[in-house]
Design a protein around this motif. Sequence first.
Motif, PDB file in Angstrom:
ATOM      1  N   PRO A   1       0.809  -1.235   0.000  1.00  0.00           N
ATOM      2  CA  PRO A   1       0.000   0.000   0.000  1.00  0.00           C
ATOM      3  C   PRO A   1       0.835   1.274   0.000  1.00  0.00           C
ATOM      4  O   PRO A   1       0.300   2.358  -0.277  1.00  0.00           O
ATOM      5  CB  PRO A   1      -0.818  -0.119   1.292  1.00  0.00           C
ATOM      6  CG  PRO A   1      -0.877  -1.585   1.581  1.00  0.00           C
ATOM      7  CD  PRO A   1       0.459  -2.107   1.153  1.00  0.00           C
ATOM      8  N   GLN A   2       2.129   1.160   0.321  1.00  0.00           N
ATOM      9  CA  GLN A   2       3.005   2.331   0.340  1.00  0.00           C
ATOM     10  C   GLN A   2       3.875   2.427  -0.915  1.00  0.00           C
ATOM     11  O   GLN A   2       4.871   3.154  -0.924  1.00  0.00           O
ATOM     12  CB  GLN A   2       3.892   2.288   1.593  1.00  0.00           C
ATOM     13  CG  GLN A   2       3.092   2.396   2.877  1.00  0.00           C
ATOM     14  CD  GLN A   2       3.970   2.368   4.125  1.00  0.00           C
ATOM     15  OE1 GLN A   2       3.497   2.086   5.205  1.00  0.00           O
ATOM     16  NE2 GLN A   2       5.248   2.674   3.985  1.00  0.00           N
ATOM     17  N   GLY A   3       3.504   1.708  -1.947  1.00  0.00           N
ATOM     18  CA  GLY A   3       4.182   1.856  -3.227  1.00  0.00           C
ATOM     19  C   GLY A   3       5.318   0.887  -3.470  1.00  0.00           C
ATOM     20  O   GLY A   3       6.063   1.034  -4.444  1.00  0.00           O
TER      21      GLY A   3
ATOM     22  N   LEU B   1      16.019   5.381   0.836  1.00  0.00           N
ATOM     23  CA  LEU B   1      15.387   4.686   1.949  1.00  0.00           C
ATOM     24  C   LEU B   1      16.348   3.712   2.618  1.00  0.00           C
ATOM     25  O   LEU B   1      16.374   3.604   3.853  1.00  0.00           O
ATOM     26  CB  LEU B   1      14.140   3.947   1.452  1.00  0.00           C
ATOM     27  CG  LEU B   1      13.364   3.137   2.490  1.00  0.00           C
ATOM     28  CD1 LEU B   1      12.931   4.026   3.659  1.00  0.00           C
ATOM     29  CD2 LEU B   1      12.148   2.477   1.841  1.00  0.00           C
ATOM     30  N   CYS B   2      17.134   3.020   1.833  1.00  0.00           N
ATOM     31  CA  CYS B   2      18.097   2.067   2.398  1.00  0.00           C
ATOM     32  C   CYS B   2      19.107   2.795   3.280  1.00  0.00           C
ATOM     33  O   CYS B   2      19.479   2.300   4.354  1.00  0.00           O
ATOM     34  CB  CYS B   2      18.798   1.312   1.271  1.00  0.00           C
ATOM     35  SG  CYS B   2      19.569  -0.231   1.790  1.00  0.00           S
ATOM     36  N   ALA B   3      19.548   3.967   2.851  1.00  0.00           N
ATOM     37  CA  ALA B   3      20.478   4.745   3.669  1.00  0.00           C
ATOM     38  C   ALA B   3      19.822   5.188   4.979  1.00  0.00           C
ATOM     39  O   ALA B   3      20.463   5.175   6.046  1.00  0.00           O
ATOM     40  CB  ALA B   3      20.964   5.959   2.880  1.00  0.00           C
TER      41      ALA B   3
ATOM     42  N   LEU C   1       9.215   3.937   8.407  1.00  0.00           N
ATOM     43  CA  LEU C   1      10.128   4.908   7.808  1.00  0.00           C
ATOM     44  C   LEU C   1       9.732   5.267   6.387  1.00  0.00           C
ATOM     45  O   LEU C   1      10.200   6.263   5.831  1.00  0.00           O
ATOM     46  CB  LEU C   1      11.562   4.351   7.842  1.00  0.00           C
ATOM     47  CG  LEU C   1      12.697   5.358   7.870  1.00  0.00           C
ATOM     48  CD1 LEU C   1      12.642   6.200   9.140  1.00  0.00           C
ATOM     49  CD2 LEU C   1      14.046   4.640   7.802  1.00  0.00           C
ATOM     50  N   SER C   2       8.872   4.445   5.794  1.00  0.00           N
ATOM     51  CA  SER C   2       8.492   4.642   4.393  1.00  0.00           C
ATOM     52  C   SER C   2       7.245   5.493   4.233  1.00  0.00           C
ATOM     53  O   SER C   2       6.841   5.800   3.095  1.00  0.00           O
ATOM     54  CB  SER C   2       8.250   3.273   3.724  1.00  0.00           C
ATOM     55  OG  SER C   2       9.387   2.460   3.839  1.00  0.00           O
ATOM     56  N   ARG C   3       6.609   5.870   5.331  1.00  0.00           N
ATOM     57  CA  ARG C   3       5.365   6.625   5.227  1.00  0.00           C
ATOM     58  C   ARG C   3       5.615   8.049   4.760  1.00  0.00           C
ATOM     59  O   ARG C   3       6.645   8.632   5.021  1.00  0.00           O
ATOM     60  CB  ARG C   3       4.668   6.639   6.583  1.00  0.00           C
ATOM     61  CG  ARG C   3       4.066   5.272   6.935  1.00  0.00           C
ATOM     62  CD  ARG C   3       3.548   5.239   8.342  1.00  0.00           C
ATOM     63  NE  ARG C   3       2.854   3.990   8.626  1.00  0.00           N
ATOM     64  CZ  ARG C   3       2.605   3.527   9.844  1.00  0.00           C
ATOM     65  NH1 ARG C   3       2.974   4.231  10.907  1.00  0.00           N
ATOM     66  NH2 ARG C   3       1.968   2.384  10.022  1.00  0.00           N
TER      67      ARG C   3
END
Length: 406
Positions: free
Chosen positions: A333-335, A361-363, A404-406
């Motif tokens: 749902p977050q892509g 994001l990985c960093a 963290l992805s929101r």
Amino acid sequence: MSSRTTREDAQAFDAADPLAPFRDRYLPQTPDVVAYLDGNSLGRPLASIAEVWTDFVHQQWAGRLIRGWSEGWMELPGAVGDELAAAALGSAAGQTVIADSTTVNFYKAMRAAINLRPGRRKVIIDRDNFPTNRYVVESLVKDLGLETIWLTGSDAGGISVKDVEAVLDEDAAVVTMSHVAYHSGYLADAGAITAAAHAAGALVVWDLCHAVGGVPIRLDEWQVDFAVGCTYKFVGAGPGAPAFSYVNSRHHEHLDQPIWGWLGRKDSFEMEQGYVPAQGIASMISGTPSILGILAVREGARVIAEAGIDAIRAKIVDLGEMVIALTDEWLTPQGFGLASPRDAGRRGGHVSITRPDARELCARLTGVGVLPDFRTPDAIRIGLSPLPISFTEVWDAMGVIRDLSR
């Protein structure tokens, strides 16, 4: 697994996990690490490696000095190769040595295989194979005037036997690919692909880097010709640990690899003029072995043998199913997308998820103590090294990725 996997479920999995005691064999993570999800790239260190190295330095190196070479050190590449083969490669003794890096061993194996098929001009490799393999093949093709046949995966991020059969003909010399694809985690059907290559008269060189210690391998049963792989992933022998080289015994009599070194010669210490290869797998050795590295490989092989590769594989499958279920529930749902096969039978020891901002994001994940692995252009690999990791650790890490992805 249910798409509604709770933390309590993960804790229950840990309580029932027959491999849970093996977590104590590894040196503890530092407090800043929430979860280590990169054991498919660099495994965590076994406590026994530090103990073996300390003992070796004090008792063997300091105690025996130069005498150690004639008191067992020189036999270690073959001896530990046999131990790794028995634990993780499905290979009888006398066909595996620990030496050099994967790149060097891959070059040797490819050239030796090409030499065994004179007159044939085609080398078959997939475009998503690990870069070092592609570069070595390009170099060999350029130097030897051969032709590269490039495959593009059509089977959930990997190469199927049908893909290979479509390009095989009487001019095919060598087929080479990875048993587990480094990007997608796709698990190739090594037995069927090897059989198809042999039916066309070609030989096969398998890269086992992402497979050894994580999935069952049966080199002898599959009649594999050559195989190479590293030992610092699931085997956990440490950064830059020496790789292994396997050559099926049926090829030993005519084995001709290109890097002639003093330890691959018959009667190395006679220092004679001219190169006469050693018999059997020993001729795949070129230079002086890395004794400390080989001792670390021995510890990794011993733990794999004790745990059992089938039990290791079962836990990898269960961990992967949990990651995919949580990806579906939390991350899609977050892509995010799933870049690994859903079918556990075609998936190795990591799950790749994708999003356009994966590099950034990985960093950020690394900054908060969740350590996965980024692969271009948009993939985050979640490595599932089953002996040192718990289900709860992976569940917590997936929660951090979600938040963290929101």
